[in-house]
Design an enzyme around this catalytic site. Structure first.
Site, PDB file in Angstrom:
ATOM      1  N   LEU A  59      35.055 -13.389  13.346  1.00 43.47           N
ATOM      2  CA  LEU A  59      34.297 -14.101  13.631  1.00 43.47           C
ATOM      3  C   LEU A  59      33.217 -14.413  15.034  1.00 43.47           C
ATOM      4  O   LEU A  59      33.662 -13.538  15.369  1.00 43.47           O
ATOM      5  CB  LEU A  59      35.731 -15.322  13.798  1.00 43.47           C
ATOM      6  CG  LEU A  59      36.493 -15.765  13.155  1.00 43.47           C
ATOM      7  CD1 LEU A  59      36.951 -17.300  13.410  1.00 43.47           C
ATOM      8  CD2 LEU A  59      35.769 -16.295  11.288  1.00 43.47           C
ATOM      9  N   SER A  60      32.462 -14.451  14.779  1.00 41.62           N
ATOM     10  CA  SER A  60      30.637 -14.930  15.867  1.00 41.62           C
ATOM     11  C   SER A  60      31.164 -15.859  16.932  1.00 41.62           C
ATOM     12  O   SER A  60      32.546 -16.680  15.974  1.00 41.62           O
ATOM     13  CB  SER A  60      29.945 -14.893  15.103  1.00 41.62           C
ATOM     14  OG  SER A  60      30.111 -16.713  14.224  1.00 41.62           O
ATOM     15  N   PRO A  61      31.189 -15.419  18.165  1.00 43.76           N
ATOM     16  CA  PRO A  61      31.883 -16.511  19.080  1.00 43.76           C
ATOM     17  C   PRO A  61      31.223 -17.581  18.615  1.00 43.76           C
ATOM     18  O   PRO A  61      31.767 -18.795  19.592  1.00 43.76           O
ATOM     19  CB  PRO A  61      30.555 -15.880  20.274  1.00 43.76           C
ATOM     20  CG  PRO A  61      30.362 -14.799  19.524  1.00 43.76           C
ATOM     21  CD  PRO A  61      30.815 -14.272  18.878  1.00 43.76           C
ATOM     22  N   THR A  63      31.168 -19.224  15.702  1.00 42.81           N
ATOM     23  CA  THR A  63      32.236 -19.719  14.430  1.00 42.81           C
ATOM     24  C   THR A  63      33.944 -20.161  15.570  1.00 42.81           C
ATOM     25  O   THR A  63      33.852 -21.693  15.715  1.00 42.81           O
ATOM     26  CB  THR A  63      33.051 -19.048  13.251  1.00 42.81           C
ATOM     27  OG1 THR A  63      31.240 -18.799  12.936  1.00 42.81           O
ATOM     28  CG2 THR A  63      33.309 -19.745  12.419  1.00 42.81           C
ATOM     29  N   VAL A  64      33.869 -19.513  16.491  1.00 44.86           N
ATOM     30  CA  VAL A  64      35.001 -19.285  17.782  1.00 44.86           C
ATOM     31  C   VAL A  64      35.110 -20.594  17.471  1.00 44.86           C
ATOM     32  O   VAL A  64      35.887 -21.666  17.940  1.00 44.86           O
ATOM     33  CB  VAL A  64      34.985 -18.095  18.316  1.00 44.86           C
ATOM     34  CG1 VAL A  64      36.468 -18.417  19.433  1.00 44.86           C
ATOM     35  CG2 VAL A  64      35.486 -17.309  17.179  1.00 44.86           C
TER      36      VAL A  64
END
Length: 242
Positions: A59-61, A63-64
């Site tokens: 996951l992209s940061p 999205t996290v």
């Protein structure tokens, strides 16, 4: 460049009005503290984009950050992460609730091994990572104050709801082709927080490192059911048999 500087720049961009996905002071501090390069390597650590690793999507940061803002864990909460992946999300949670209070599971064995190694390298070896079917959860450590499901499902898995504390919260991508990020309480009440796009939760046999995946079998069964219910040629209204 110093990784700490890159981390700071990354979080600053996530807090900026153009993205605005990091809003809480705890999340800002946690993402600045976790050395993401221990999980994905220096070249990819601080770019805000997803990518593939060991058959899973990292996951992209941003999205996290969306997931963890929705989860809103409190200090000392017991947290279960379903879909351990590379272990980064579990590490950020460990900064908030303590590493010993975070358990993570994944259905793919090599991801479990990778997550354990990454977490140990980053200093979060107390996080427990086990190989389990995500839909079954980890009942040995229930109840959980927070459960994070990092894969999409049509409806909240019953076993996970049963493992929530009475005032607990689960965050998950809800839906199939059209998904929304949702919070779910122990009674199954949901609140929708906007669209997302996640891969579906896998069941035993579908993980990336199996010799033969069984998703095809499931799809074949579904196609057979639909074909059995569909009209055959001589039943079609548009054919003039006379």
């Amino acid at each position: 460049m110093d990784p700490a500087v890159l981390r700071g720049d990354m979080v600053d961009s996530l807090q900026h009005d153009s993205k605005g996905v990091v809003q809480s002071a705890w999340l800002s501090a946690a993402m600045r503290a976790v050395p993401r390069e221990a999980f994905v390597g220096e070249q990819q650590a601080y770019s805000d984009r997803p990518f593939e690793r060991l058959g899973t999507r990292v996951l992209s940061p941003s999205t996290v950050a969306r997931l963890l803002e929705a989860l809103a864990p409190e200090e000392d909460d017991d947290v279960l992460v379903v879909g351990a992946g590379i272990g980064y999300t579990a590490a950020v949670l460990a900064e908030r609730v303590g590493a010993a209070n975070v358990q993570a599971i994944d259905i793919t064995r090599r991801l479990v091994i990778d997550a354990r190694q990454n977490l140990a390298k980053a200093g979060y070896e107390e996080v427990l990572v086990d190989r389990r079917d995500g839909a079954d959860g980890l009942p040995e450590y229930a109840p959980y104050d927070r459960i994070l499901l990092e894969a999409a499902a049509i409806e909240p898995p019953r076993a996970l709801l049963a493992q929530l504390a009475d005032d607990g919260r689960m965050v998950m991508p809800l839906g199939a082709s059209q998904q929304t990020l949702a919070t779910v309480d122990a009674d199954g009440e949901t609140q929708r927080l906007g669209s997302v796009a996640f891969r579906p939760m896998l069941v035993e046999g579908e993980q990336a490192d199996t010799v033969e995946r069984n998703r095809t079998r499931r799809e074949d069964q579904e196609h057979a059911r639909r074909n059995a219910q569909s009209r055959t040629g001589w039943e079609q209204d548009w054919i003039d048999w006379d």
